[in-house]
Design a protein around this motif. Structure first.
Motif, PDB file in Angstrom:
ATOM      1  N   TYR A 152       0.835  -1.197   0.000  1.00 24.75           N
ATOM      2  CA  TYR A 152       0.000   0.000   0.000  1.00 24.75           C
ATOM      3  C   TYR A 152       0.875   1.255   0.000  1.00 24.75           C
ATOM      4  N   SER A 153       0.247   2.374  -0.346  1.00 22.24           N
ATOM      5  CA  SER A 153       0.935   3.664  -0.352  1.00 22.24           C
ATOM      6  C   SER A 153       0.388   4.543   0.767  1.00 22.24           C
ATOM      7  N   VAL A 154       1.131   5.606   1.065  1.00 21.95           N
ATOM      8  CA  VAL A 154       0.653   6.583   2.047  1.00 21.95           C
ATOM      9  C   VAL A 154      -0.689   7.137   1.554  1.00 21.95           C
ATOM     10  N   GLY A 155      -1.683   7.137   2.431  1.00 22.21           N
ATOM     11  CA  GLY A 155      -3.025   7.590   2.072  1.00 22.21           C
ATOM     12  C   GLY A 155      -3.990   6.460   1.787  1.00 22.21           C
ATOM     13  N   ASP A 156      -3.484   5.250   1.509  1.00 23.84           N
ATOM     14  CA  ASP A 156      -4.363   4.092   1.301  1.00 23.84           C
ATOM     15  C   ASP A 156      -4.924   3.595   2.631  1.00 23.84           C
TER      16      ASP A 156
ATOM     17  N   VAL B  38      -2.025   4.916   6.739  1.00 24.29           N
ATOM     18  CA  VAL B  38      -0.860   5.772   6.988  1.00 24.29           C
ATOM     19  C   VAL B  38      -1.205   7.149   6.430  1.00 24.29           C
ATOM     20  N   ASN B  39      -1.305   8.134   7.316  1.00 23.53           N
ATOM     21  CA  ASN B  39      -1.699   9.487   6.908  1.00 23.53           C
ATOM     22  C   ASN B  39      -0.537  10.295   6.360  1.00 23.53           C
TER      23      ASN B  39
ATOM     24  N   GLY C 141      14.080   3.440   0.885  1.00 25.39           N
ATOM     25  CA  GLY C 141      13.399   2.153   0.713  1.00 25.39           C
ATOM     26  C   GLY C 141      12.680   1.661   1.954  1.00 25.39           C
ATOM     27  N   LEU C 142      12.236   2.581   2.815  1.00 20.42           N
ATOM     28  CA  LEU C 142      11.579   2.176   4.065  1.00 20.42           C
ATOM     29  C   LEU C 142      10.133   1.746   3.820  1.00 20.42           C
ATOM     30  N   LYS C 143       9.735   0.720   4.540  1.00 18.06           N
ATOM     31  CA  LYS C 143       8.353   0.241   4.500  1.00 18.06           C
ATOM     32  C   LYS C 143       7.839   0.096   5.934  1.00 18.06           C
ATOM     33  N   TRP C 144       6.551   0.350   6.096  1.00 13.96           N
ATOM     34  CA  TRP C 144       5.922   0.236   7.415  1.00 13.96           C
ATOM     35  C   TRP C 144       4.974  -0.957   7.398  1.00 13.96           C
ATOM     36  N   VAL C 145       4.986  -1.731   8.495  1.00 15.02           N
ATOM     37  CA  VAL C 145       4.210  -2.967   8.571  1.00 15.02           C
ATOM     38  C   VAL C 145       3.264  -2.921   9.767  1.00 15.02           C
ATOM     39  N   PHE C 146       2.019  -3.288   9.512  1.00 14.32           N
ATOM     40  CA  PHE C 146       1.079  -3.581  10.600  1.00 14.32           C
ATOM     41  C   PHE C 146       0.755  -5.055  10.513  1.00 14.32           C
TER      42      PHE C 146
ATOM     43  N   GLU D 179       2.840 -14.644  14.030  1.00 10.81           N
ATOM     44  CA  GLU D 179       2.207 -13.663  13.145  1.00 10.81           C
ATOM     45  C   GLU D 179       1.103 -14.335  12.344  1.00 10.81           C
ATOM     46  N   LYS D 180      -0.078 -13.727  12.363  1.00 14.67           N
ATOM     47  CA  LYS D 180      -1.223 -14.263  11.641  1.00 14.67           C
ATOM     48  C   LYS D 180      -1.380 -13.620  10.270  1.00 14.67           C
ATOM     49  N   GLY D 181      -0.988 -12.361  10.144  1.00 14.60           N
ATOM     50  CA  GLY D 181      -1.128 -11.656   8.871  1.00 14.60           C
ATOM     51  C   GLY D 181      -0.502 -10.286   8.965  1.00 14.60           C
ATOM     52  N   ARG D 182      -0.226  -9.684   7.801  1.00 18.96           N
ATOM     53  CA  ARG D 182       0.370  -8.348   7.795  1.00 18.96           C
ATOM     54  C   ARG D 182      -0.051  -7.575   6.552  1.00 18.96           C
ATOM     55  N   VAL D 183      -0.006  -6.247   6.676  1.00 20.87           N
ATOM     56  CA  VAL D 183      -0.146  -5.350   5.522  1.00 20.87           C
ATOM     57  C   VAL D 183       1.093  -4.460   5.517  1.00 20.87           C
ATOM     58  N   VAL D 184       1.570  -4.140   4.314  1.00 26.05           N
ATOM     59  CA  VAL D 184       2.817  -3.397   4.162  1.00 26.05           C
ATOM     60  C   VAL D 184       2.546  -2.090   3.407  1.00 26.05           C
ATOM     61  N   PHE D 185       3.118  -1.000   3.922  1.00 29.89           N
ATOM     62  CA  PHE D 185       2.977   0.314   3.305  1.00 29.89           C
ATOM     63  C   PHE D 185       4.352   0.810   2.843  1.00 29.89           C
ATOM     64  N   ASP D 186       4.447   1.228   1.587  1.00 32.13           N
ATOM     65  CA  ASP D 186       5.651   1.877   1.083  1.00 32.13           C
ATOM     66  C   ASP D 186       5.617   3.339   1.528  1.00 32.13           C
TER      67      ASP D 186
END
Length: 209
Positions: free
Chosen positions: A75-79, A90-91, A182-187, A199-206
């Motif tokens: 995902y991207s910032v704002g998604d 991610v705002n 190249g940083l990514k944020w993970v929830f 870990e059951k699942g994750r979403v990744v934000f560029d």
């Protein structure tokens, strides 16, 4: 003779009096008829209607509410992403020279601050832990943990339980090498025992850096 003359005069006076009374009665009747006609002709006044009261706006809870977008690998910032019935957005991404408590990063590093909104999309109470549920990845995929206790706002708005439909927004600090790319944020969501969390699942934000 005189008595007869008096009788005639008296009779004449009585006749005149009767005529005058009849005339006055007729005039009174005519006046009353005119008044009744005017009253009937006058339009009836409608009772005053109180001014309409303005509609009271619906109450709001003053919280942001999210709608998940299309599912993506990254995902991207704002998604807005959905994971395990939690909505994550991610705002913005900024940098900071110190935490909210004036703590500076170690030499050659800076704080990358990810401002996040999360919403409980379930009907039950759910938790959010920036320490357990979030992390950052560098360009090589190395995990970078959150800087614990860096923001009072983050602790109050993010690290807490929330009821159904409730949301929270706040910053999360990560200490990374200065000018890192190249940083990514993970929830992620976790399950299992306290000693064996998986870990059951994750979403990744560029983060676009």
């Amino acid at each position: 003779m005189l008595r007869t003359y008096r009788s005639i005069v008296l009779a004449g006076l009585l006749a005149c009096a009767a005529c005058g009374s009849s005339t006055e009665d007729t005039a009174s009747a005519e006046n009353a008829a005119e008044e009744n006609t005017e009253e009937a002709a006058a339009p009836e006044q409608a009772p005053e209607t109180p001014a309409a009261t303005a509609a009271t706006p619906a109450a709001t809870d003053d919280e942001p509410h999210l709608t998940a977008g299309p599912k993506k690998d990254v995902y991207s910032v704002g998604d807005v992403a959905a994971l395990d019935s939690l909505l994550i957005k991610v705002n913005s991404v900024t940098t900071a020279a110190e935490t909210d408590f004036k703590e500076k990063p170690k030499a050659g590093h800076e704080y990358v601050v990810v401002n996040v909104t999360w919403e409980n999309g379930t009907t039950k109470l759910r938790d959010f832990s920036t320490l357990m549920n979030t992390l950052m990845l560098d360009a090589q995929g190395k995990e970078i943990k959150v800087k614990a206790g860096a923001s009072a706002e983050g602790a109050m708005q993010l690290d807490r339980s929330r009821g159904a439909g409730k949301s929270g927004t706040g910053p999360i600090f990560y200490e990374v090498p200065a000018n890192a790319k190249g940083l990514k944020w993970v929830f992620r969501t976790l399950g299992g025992s306290a000693l064996d969390m998986a870990e059951k699942g994750r979403v990744v934000f560029d983060l676009g850096r």
